[in-house]
Design a protein around this motif. Structure first.
Motif, PDB file in Angstrom:
ATOM      1  N   GLU C  35       0.807  -1.222   0.000  1.00 49.35           N
ATOM      2  CA  GLU C  35       0.000   0.000   0.000  1.00 49.35           C
ATOM      3  C   GLU C  35       0.843   1.277   0.000  1.00 49.35           C
ATOM      4  O   GLU C  35       0.549   2.223  -0.715  1.00 49.35           O
ATOM      5  CB  GLU C  35      -0.919   0.021   1.225  1.00 49.35           C
ATOM      6  N   LYS C  36       1.873   1.302   0.858  1.00 51.22           N
ATOM      7  CA  LYS C  36       2.594   2.553   1.037  1.00 51.22           C
ATOM      8  C   LYS C  36       4.026   2.515   0.517  1.00 51.22           C
ATOM      9  O   LYS C  36       4.713   3.525   0.522  1.00 51.22           O
ATOM     10  CB  LYS C  36       2.634   2.914   2.524  1.00 51.22           C
ATOM     11  N   GLY C  37       4.448   1.360   0.101  1.00 54.02           N
ATOM     12  CA  GLY C  37       5.835   1.235  -0.339  1.00 54.02           C
ATOM     13  C   GLY C  37       6.744   0.878   0.818  1.00 54.02           C
ATOM     14  O   GLY C  37       6.462   1.214   1.971  1.00 54.02           O
ATOM     15  N   ALA C  39       9.793   1.959   1.714  1.00 53.98           N
ATOM     16  CA  ALA C  39      10.466   3.037   2.445  1.00 53.98           C
ATOM     17  C   ALA C  39       9.517   3.795   3.360  1.00 53.98           C
ATOM     18  O   ALA C  39       9.931   4.297   4.401  1.00 53.98           O
ATOM     19  CB  ALA C  39      11.140   4.004   1.483  1.00 53.98           C
ATOM     20  N   ALA C  40       8.271   3.850   2.992  1.00 54.93           N
ATOM     21  CA  ALA C  40       7.321   4.637   3.783  1.00 54.93           C
ATOM     22  C   ALA C  40       6.608   3.798   4.830  1.00 54.93           C
ATOM     23  O   ALA C  40       5.738   4.290   5.533  1.00 54.93           O
ATOM     24  CB  ALA C  40       6.315   5.311   2.861  1.00 54.93           C
ATOM     25  N   ARG C  59      13.977 -10.536  15.395  1.00 54.10           N
ATOM     26  CA  ARG C  59      14.457 -11.881  15.704  1.00 54.10           C
ATOM     27  C   ARG C  59      14.520 -12.702  14.414  1.00 54.10           C
ATOM     28  O   ARG C  59      15.396 -13.523  14.216  1.00 54.10           O
ATOM     29  CB  ARG C  59      13.482 -12.610  16.645  1.00 54.10           C
ATOM     30  N   ARG C 122       2.492  -6.048  -6.673  1.00 56.59           N
ATOM     31  CA  ARG C 122       2.653  -4.591  -6.503  1.00 56.59           C
ATOM     32  C   ARG C 122       4.015  -4.295  -5.890  1.00 56.59           C
ATOM     33  O   ARG C 122       4.736  -3.423  -6.352  1.00 56.59           O
ATOM     34  CB  ARG C 122       1.598  -4.053  -5.522  1.00 56.59           C
ATOM     35  N   GLN C 126       6.824  -2.146  -7.632  1.00 58.59           N
ATOM     36  CA  GLN C 126       7.138  -0.841  -7.036  1.00 58.59           C
ATOM     37  C   GLN C 126       8.561  -0.758  -6.504  1.00 58.59           C
ATOM     38  O   GLN C 126       9.174   0.308  -6.535  1.00 58.59           O
ATOM     39  CB  GLN C 126       6.146  -0.546  -5.894  1.00 58.59           C
ATOM     40  N   GLU C 127       9.070  -1.858  -5.995  1.00 58.11           N
ATOM     41  CA  GLU C 127      10.368  -1.773  -5.336  1.00 58.11           C
ATOM     42  C   GLU C 127      11.561  -2.060  -6.250  1.00 58.11           C
ATOM     43  O   GLU C 127      12.684  -1.655  -5.946  1.00 58.11           O
ATOM     44  CB  GLU C 127      10.403  -2.690  -4.111  1.00 58.11           C
ATOM     45  N   PRO C 129      12.678  -0.751  -8.927  1.00 53.32           N
ATOM     46  CA  PRO C 129      13.525   0.372  -9.342  1.00 53.32           C
ATOM     47  C   PRO C 129      14.481   0.856  -8.258  1.00 53.32           C
ATOM     48  O   PRO C 129      15.496   1.477  -8.571  1.00 53.32           O
ATOM     49  CB  PRO C 129      12.510   1.477  -9.665  1.00 53.32           C
ATOM     50  N   PHE C 130      14.171   0.590  -6.986  1.00 56.12           N
ATOM     51  CA  PHE C 130      14.964   1.179  -5.910  1.00 56.12           C
ATOM     52  C   PHE C 130      16.003   0.229  -5.311  1.00 56.12           C
ATOM     53  O   PHE C 130      16.781   0.644  -4.456  1.00 56.12           O
ATOM     54  CB  PHE C 130      14.044   1.670  -4.791  1.00 56.12           C
ATOM     55  N   LYS C 135      16.630  -5.830  -8.768  1.00 52.07           N
ATOM     56  CA  LYS C 135      16.728  -5.692 -10.215  1.00 52.07           C
ATOM     57  C   LYS C 135      17.546  -6.855 -10.769  1.00 52.07           C
ATOM     58  O   LYS C 135      17.188  -7.470 -11.776  1.00 52.07           O
ATOM     59  CB  LYS C 135      17.403  -4.364 -10.547  1.00 52.07           C
ATOM     60  N   LYS C 139      16.245  -9.718 -13.245  1.00 53.41           N
ATOM     61  CA  LYS C 139      16.842  -9.994 -14.555  1.00 53.41           C
ATOM     62  C   LYS C 139      17.206 -11.463 -14.675  1.00 53.41           C
ATOM     63  O   LYS C 139      16.940 -12.105 -15.690  1.00 53.41           O
ATOM     64  CB  LYS C 139      18.105  -9.141 -14.738  1.00 53.41           C
ATOM     65  N   ILE C 189      -3.944   0.179 -12.836  1.00 51.86           N
ATOM     66  CA  ILE C 189      -4.263   1.584 -13.095  1.00 51.86           C
ATOM     67  C   ILE C 189      -5.744   1.886 -12.907  1.00 51.86           C
ATOM     68  O   ILE C 189      -6.100   2.857 -12.257  1.00 51.86           O
ATOM     69  CB  ILE C 189      -3.803   1.991 -14.517  1.00 51.86           C
TER      70      ILE C 189
ATOM     71  N   GLU D  35      16.405   8.333  -8.398  1.00 52.72           N
ATOM     72  CA  GLU D  35      17.254   7.167  -8.114  1.00 52.72           C
ATOM     73  C   GLU D  35      16.777   6.333  -6.938  1.00 52.72           C
ATOM     74  O   GLU D  35      16.798   5.107  -6.999  1.00 52.72           O
ATOM     75  CB  GLU D  35      18.683   7.637  -7.822  1.00 52.72           C
ATOM     76  N   ALA D  39      10.420   8.644  -0.763  1.00 46.88           N
ATOM     77  CA  ALA D  39      10.442   8.325   0.671  1.00 46.88           C
ATOM     78  C   ALA D  39      11.848   8.033   1.169  1.00 46.88           C
ATOM     79  O   ALA D  39      12.165   8.282   2.321  1.00 46.88           O
ATOM     80  CB  ALA D  39       9.515   7.145   0.965  1.00 46.88           C
ATOM     81  N   PHE D 130       1.990   5.757  -4.708  1.00 44.33           N
ATOM     82  CA  PHE D 130       2.020   6.043  -3.272  1.00 44.33           C
ATOM     83  C   PHE D 130       1.347   7.361  -2.884  1.00 44.33           C
ATOM     84  O   PHE D 130       1.254   7.667  -1.705  1.00 44.33           O
ATOM     85  CB  PHE D 130       3.471   6.069  -2.774  1.00 44.33           C
TER      86      PHE D 130
END
Lengths: 216, 216, 216, 216
Positions: C35-37, C39-40, C59, C122, C126-127, C129-130, C135, C139, C189, D35, D39, D130
């Motif tokens: 939902e929020k990614g 990092a968030a 743990r 999702r 979503q993740e 790219p970061f 990645k 691949k 979308i 990059e 967040a 997000f």
DNA sequence: TATGAATGAGATTTCATTCAT
DNA sequence: AATGAATGAAATCTCATTCAT
């Protein structure tokens, strides 16, 4: 001479009720405490190193501090004092007629002791400043009992005219200082330098002897 | 003699960019590290003692360890060595014709230094065993630079015939040992005992002088 | 068809050692990350949602990132590839004589897969790219293994004369693009628009078939 | 054609009141957001990259989110729509008699656009999931305005008999899908592979043309 | 006795934001 | 306008200890 045995082995022999696991815990704790210090060592780390579950440590020691004390206390209480006392009896029984012989014997004895118990001694030295109980125990066992006996000893050699006539506790302090100064430099500060032990010991003894000699 | 100034004040003067808050952080950290040791001191404790938000500590020091180094490193790098060097110049400039005078001057100087910087020195002594970087720095600054100069000095007095002809580094070791042995006993182990400083210093100097005297 | 099972259930079945709490942590993390990614999302949030102490998360996963990887890696490693392989075997065993039948089967299969694993997918989308590691994994597992097999497949249908004679990887790219383009529009979308799934799927298949048909 | 200029430069020209520092902040933010994601990017990081004090960012943007919006909103609001509209007018003014010509022109145009604005587009794609406000803006600007116009366009070519008679929005979806599928594969997923752009574009156009061709 | 999952308090660290200069 | 020190809330993570098995 079995009296220079390692403290650890002595501990394991005396306390026969110790489990295999308990011994491993103690050994792991000694290793870690010695290297990183008590506060920076985690119980989980000890457990891992000992090959034991975390909970197992707390079966045997109510708290982490208990574990430290379980390692350090017997060392001071049961093992340092007796050692010294034995040596003293030898001296008192006129085994060492000359202060110089006593010095030499003591240095050899302490060096053997240090070599066999380095990690434990590291812990003791490193942790005393942070634990008032330890400081108390140390004062009681070392500073009072041991120091006191050595003062008597110094007076004995002073009466025999072998040592200069200054306060006996100053004699003890300077003797200790010179011996432990050597040991600390040799085994703690620069253990990797190559030392000519025989010669350094002899020089140290001569230094003390000259420093305290009565014939002046 | 301004050269016995406290390290801390020197630090604060040299680094003028230090904020008021930063100074408070350093002072609070020194106090706590000295008393409980680095590992057992929490940053929240330091913040509270300094009257500062915890985040403020980390604006100035990326990590807690950085804070330790920020306190200890300049001490070794900028302040111990220079002190010693100054003393050395005095000697080299024939200010101290006799080894005994040099000894006496050095002990006075170091005692003043110790008194003014006890907490910092405690930290140094207590933390060196646990931080390889510190050990490294210590070896570099003290063991190499300082020790080396003292060896030269010993050789100087040996050539003048004032000191016995044994390896110069052994001379230095035994001198250091006796002086620091006294200082440690006096200020770290038994600071609360009542000492007759004048007399003990004199005894220690006589001990060293006799121990190393060439006329034998 | 059990092969369209949810990845999560598969994961829970395969790894039997997972605690009840661990499962809850995984489920909570998937929900929040989706939902929020990553990092968030805070670990305290995950802990709360999972009904677990925050320490419990750590743990099982040394870091928050570990938790992400613990969720995403098995998905790619163990579950996507096998799925595809099964489909491929069917085709290779002549289950799908015509490219069109294969397309239809694959779309149905992927739609079921998407429906059952939306939150996980999702996260993946979503993740990626970061996180360079993700990645890389992507691949390796998808781009190399899966893509390669599909290229073989395309060549198979090209040899049968059902597909136009252009580079096989372009065939695969355009087919993928059309199918995933639909799936993304449909489920990511504009999931809330009302779609006539049957019809859109049919149109998409026809679009691809015409686009790649050899008879021209 | 200046209409393919970078969004960033357009932004800097239009808003003349922008300080040098502000521009640097925007550029730094775009780079980092692109990059590592919004967040996971800290304002201090942006400040450092921009060579600006942390506070300066907040002089210009009340919050970090404001900064994101300040970057993304004008992109959608002022720059995507106009582009498309211009293209549309050209078509409506019979500049592109054939759907194929329009396709080709559009792909070239979008490729140029992508190349000039990759980081910005990455941000848009990555952050939309997000941020509901972004999703809303996106739907409003792209999904409604742009999509609607393209639907009209599709109907236009359908009436001319160049495109198969299926729902116009399906035409648009499949066309978009094929073009953006190529662009995403080409520039986001596998930018480092070596592509024969000319050929791939042509293949993609042919694929779409065959897929949607009315003559069947 | 031993385990190891679970806890929760607290430690370290990050970070958006404020504010005095 | 710009700075950068300071904040404090919250994030990540650690760890001694407990407890059901």
């Amino acid at each position: 001479m079995p009296e220079q045995d390692s403290i650890l082995e002595g501990l394991f022999q005396e306390e026969e009720r110790l489990t295999e696991k308990q011994k491993k815990i103690i050994m792991a704790a000694i290793e870690s405490f010695s290297e990183k210090g008590y506060a920076a060592t985690s119980t989980s780390e000890i457990a891992k190193k000992a090959g034991v579950a975390e909970g197992t440590i707390f079966r045997h020691y109510k708290t982490k501090k208990d574990l430290l004390m379980g390692i350090v206390s017997p060392m001071m209480a049961k093992l340092i004092a007796p050692f010294v006392i034995k040596d003293l009896y030898k001296v008192i029984n006129h085994k060492y007629e000359h202060f110089e012989d006593f010095l030499r014997a003591m240095m050899e004895n302490r060096i053997a002791f240090l070599k066999n118990n380095m990690p434990l001694i590291r812990i003791l030295i490193q942790e005393i400043p942070f634990h008032p109980e330890l400081k108390e125990q140390f004062k009681e066992h070392i500073a009072i009992k041991v120091f006191e006996r050595f003062v008597n000893l110094a007076e004995y050699y002073q009466k025999k005219g072998q040592i200069i006539d200054i306060p006996a506790y100053s004699v003890v302090r300077m003797t200790f200082t010179s011996i432990f100064g050597f040991l600390i430099a040799r085994y703690l500060i620069l253990p990797e330098a190559d030392w000519d032990d025989e010669k350094e010991i002899e020089l140290t003894i001569q230094f003390i002897m000259h420093g305290l000699s009565a014939k002046d």
